[in-house]
Motif scaffolding. Sequence first.
Motif, PDB file in Angstrom:
ATOM      1  N   GLU A 184       1.007  -1.100  -0.326  1.00 24.76           N
ATOM      2  CA  GLU A 184      -0.183   0.100   0.504  1.00 24.76           C
ATOM      3  C   GLU A 184       0.692   1.596  -0.107  1.00 24.76           C
ATOM      4  O   GLU A 184       1.944   1.117   0.702  1.00 24.76           O
ATOM      5  N   ALA A 185       0.943   2.244  -1.031  1.00 25.50           N
ATOM      6  CA  ALA A 185       1.515   3.286  -1.233  1.00 25.50           C
ATOM      7  C   ALA A 185       0.436   3.886  -2.037  1.00 25.50           C
ATOM      8  O   ALA A 185      -0.186   4.353  -2.958  1.00 25.50           O
ATOM      9  N   THR A 186       1.010   5.282  -2.219  1.00 24.24           N
ATOM     10  CA  THR A 186       0.549   6.777  -2.822  1.00 24.24           C
ATOM     11  C   THR A 186       0.794   6.296  -4.482  1.00 24.24           C
ATOM     12  O   THR A 186       1.680   6.298  -4.819  1.00 24.24           O
ATOM     13  N   PRO A 187      -0.175   6.233  -5.014  1.00 23.21           N
ATOM     14  CA  PRO A 187      -0.092   5.777  -6.404  1.00 23.21           C
ATOM     15  C   PRO A 187       0.772   6.255  -6.833  1.00 23.21           C
ATOM     16  O   PRO A 187       1.050   8.012  -7.390  1.00 23.21           O
ATOM     17  N   GLY A 188       1.331   6.205  -8.073  1.00 21.10           N
ATOM     18  CA  GLY A 188       2.634   6.922  -8.727  1.00 21.10           C
ATOM     19  C   GLY A 188       3.473   6.176  -9.343  1.00 21.10           C
ATOM     20  O   GLY A 188       4.061   4.706  -9.147  1.00 21.10           O
ATOM     21  N   SER A 189       4.531   6.478  -9.831  1.00 17.60           N
ATOM     22  CA  SER A 189       5.414   5.732 -10.412  1.00 17.60           C
ATOM     23  C   SER A 189       6.920   6.329  -9.706  1.00 17.60           C
ATOM     24  O   SER A 189       7.123   7.764  -9.543  1.00 17.60           O
ATOM     25  N   ARG A 190       7.767   5.773  -9.505  1.00 16.47           N
ATOM     26  CA  ARG A 190       9.086   6.871  -9.373  1.00 16.47           C
ATOM     27  C   ARG A 190      10.491   5.599  -8.896  1.00 16.47           C
ATOM     28  O   ARG A 190       9.511   4.699  -8.735  1.00 16.47           O
ATOM     29  N   LEU A 191      11.568   6.083  -8.818  1.00 19.95           N
ATOM     30  CA  LEU A 191      12.262   5.640  -8.857  1.00 19.95           C
ATOM     31  C   LEU A 191      12.665   5.028  -6.912  1.00 19.95           C
ATOM     32  O   LEU A 191      12.404   5.541  -6.607  1.00 19.95           O
ATOM     33  N   PHE A 192      13.101   3.710  -7.485  1.00 17.25           N
ATOM     34  CA  PHE A 192      13.289   3.402  -5.482  1.00 17.25           C
ATOM     35  C   PHE A 192      14.687   3.517  -4.803  1.00 17.25           C
ATOM     36  O   PHE A 192      14.919   4.220  -4.429  1.00 17.25           O
ATOM     37  N   GLU A 193      15.200   2.171  -5.601  1.00 14.04           N
ATOM     38  CA  GLU A 193      17.246   2.195  -4.940  1.00 14.04           C
ATOM     39  C   GLU A 193      17.561   2.466  -6.298  1.00 14.04           C
ATOM     40  O   GLU A 193      16.706   2.377  -7.322  1.00 14.04           O
ATOM     41  N   LEU A 194      18.564   2.869  -6.184  1.00 17.91           N
ATOM     42  CA  LEU A 194      19.787   3.296  -6.931  1.00 17.91           C
ATOM     43  C   LEU A 194      21.423   3.058  -6.804  1.00 17.91           C
ATOM     44  O   LEU A 194      21.950   3.748  -5.708  1.00 17.91           O
ATOM     45  N   TRP A 195      22.083   2.027  -6.252  1.00 20.73           N
ATOM     46  CA  TRP A 195      22.945   2.477  -5.951  1.00 20.73           C
ATOM     47  C   TRP A 195      24.142   0.972  -5.906  1.00 20.73           C
ATOM     48  O   TRP A 195      24.017   0.335  -7.149  1.00 20.73           O
ATOM     49  N   TYR A 196      25.831   0.776  -5.433  1.00 21.07           N
ATOM     50  CA  TYR A 196      26.429   0.578  -6.170  1.00 21.07           C
ATOM     51  C   TYR A 196      26.831  -0.395  -4.912  1.00 21.07           C
ATOM     52  O   TYR A 196      27.569   0.226  -3.980  1.00 21.07           O
ATOM     53  N   GLU A 197      27.299  -1.216  -5.203  1.00 22.62           N
ATOM     54  CA  GLU A 197      28.101  -2.269  -4.049  1.00 22.62           C
ATOM     55  C   GLU A 197      29.743  -3.109  -4.091  1.00 22.62           C
ATOM     56  O   GLU A 197      29.866  -2.977  -5.855  1.00 22.62           O
ATOM     57  N   GLN A 198      30.595  -2.865  -3.313  1.00 21.98           N
ATOM     58  CA  GLN A 198      31.689  -3.471  -3.860  1.00 21.98           C
ATOM     59  C   GLN A 198      32.013  -4.335  -2.157  1.00 21.98           C
ATOM     60  O   GLN A 198      31.634  -3.881  -1.338  1.00 21.98           O
ATOM     61  N   THR A 199      32.677  -5.394  -2.753  1.00 24.06           N
ATOM     62  CA  THR A 199      32.843  -6.901  -2.044  1.00 24.06           C
ATOM     63  C   THR A 199      34.700  -6.602  -1.385  1.00 24.06           C
ATOM     64  O   THR A 199      34.946  -6.054  -2.792  1.00 24.06           O
ATOM     65  N   MET A 200      35.287  -6.652  -0.070  1.00 25.37           N
ATOM     66  CA  MET A 200      36.444  -6.522  -0.138  1.00 25.37           C
ATOM     67  C   MET A 200      36.741  -7.979   0.826  1.00 25.37           C
ATOM     68  O   MET A 200      35.913  -8.891   1.373  1.00 25.37           O
ATOM     69  N   LEU A 201      38.033  -8.000   1.078  1.00 23.42           N
ATOM     70  CA  LEU A 201      38.368  -9.050   1.522  1.00 23.42           C
ATOM     71  C   LEU A 201      37.850 -10.597   1.137  1.00 23.42           C
ATOM     72  O   LEU A 201      37.593 -11.107   2.967  1.00 23.42           O
TER      73      LEU A 201
END
Length: 484
Positions: free
Chosen positions: A157-174
């Motif tokens: 449930e949310a306000t109707p519409g179109s929207r960007l949700f997530e936008l990320w970069y992940e880097q694993t190390m070690l």
Amino acid sequence: MPFDAGRRRRAGAVVLAAALSAAAYPALSQSPSAAGSLPGAPESRAQQPLEQPLVAPVDGGIWQRDRLLGDPGGIRSKLEDAGISITLQETSEVFGNVTGDTTGAIYEGATLAALQIDTAKAIGLPGGTFKASVYQIHGRGLTDSNLGNLNTVSNIEATPGSRLFELWYEQTMLGGALSLRLGQQAADAEFQVTTYGGVFINGSFGWPTLAATALPAGGPAYPLAALGGRLKLQPRDDLAFLLGIYSGSPAPAGQDDPQVRNASGTSFVLDQGVFVIGEVQYSINTGDQAAGLPGTYKIGAWYNSNAFPDQRYGADGLLLADPSSSGVPLSHSGNYSLYAVADQMIWREPGTKDQGVGVFARVTASSGDRNPVSAFVNAGATWKGAFRGRPDDTIGIGVGFARISDSARQADGDVAFFSGTAYPRRAGETVLELTYQAAVTSWLTLQPDFQYIFSPGGGVPGINNPASKAADAVVLGLRGVVIF
């Protein structure tokens, strides 16, 4: 019945974290614990795309496919070989309350489109993952339209519409022991997550109702993510430490619906304070050769640096209900919460890896002077493979309770005193949910659902008789999820 569209709609709404990739069989209902996922946990075809490495797509007849459209021309397989995975998923549902002050029925839905890139395959950068996702939300929710309850009926449930949700970069190390994620992200994908609770539709089993009602714009959780960074350290398979630092609000300042203030999801707010959350996760018996039953246990805390209004007193020192008061609440600096989560399998079907009964419990608490809800608890049990011949179906029973803070209850008493009329004091709201998630195929699930809501809004005045509490509500619904 007028409701606070910004806060009530967000109360408990969240997302069941980690949903399905178009290139893989549906994943666990939340992101698997950083310290290991749990066999027998319910599968979800809810909100967020799978965050784990994806397997090659499986094609065949329409009933054998992982996705409705299969792998036409081998395009998806070729993209996967290049490290590119695409998600397209529709969640649609009908819900109605047959009892309550205002009865009726609604339709609502959420279409998810997401892109995930494995940079090792795509450009030769080991350990990197890029994700972008958008939602198209349609219809109207039962909580906002009819009930005004705290534990939102549906996690989409949310306000109707179109929207960007997530936008990320992940880097694993070690060697994967350390990872850093930067960009716009949802904290409910990894923090305060209960794995076995993910099968339930009521939003309170995702992002806890306390956080949804306390934090500005509901916090960084569906349908509004926030800019920030997440650091995860996993020194061994059974232990993980997570720290997230995000914008203090996913929406710009204002008094109207925060989902309208950030309608496109591209506000990228940086001037609304800071939200910090940390969690320790410990898992038992998660290896393939483990003799015991698996479980995951978590403790955590969050802090938000914004100003929060007092629930009872005004800035002038008078009670807010006093006609002589200016009506401007006393302001408190900062807000916090402590929480604990437990998921444990208690019985496994002999000869299987993931069929059996799992139980969960979660408790979270905060200060009552600045929060309408000072404590929230939910618990329940799920059984995967309960019926012969249906090994991938899951049945669940869960209960959640949101306790109204002492200050908010006392403020209700103040209203009754100064008005000289009968006015109910809120105490708390309880939701009981029974649900059955049927895996019709790998790309289609159907989920009939029953919810009983005791004291909607915690016991707010009823529409027809303001001197008494709003009537309890019986809610019936059916959800369908299609992976394209």
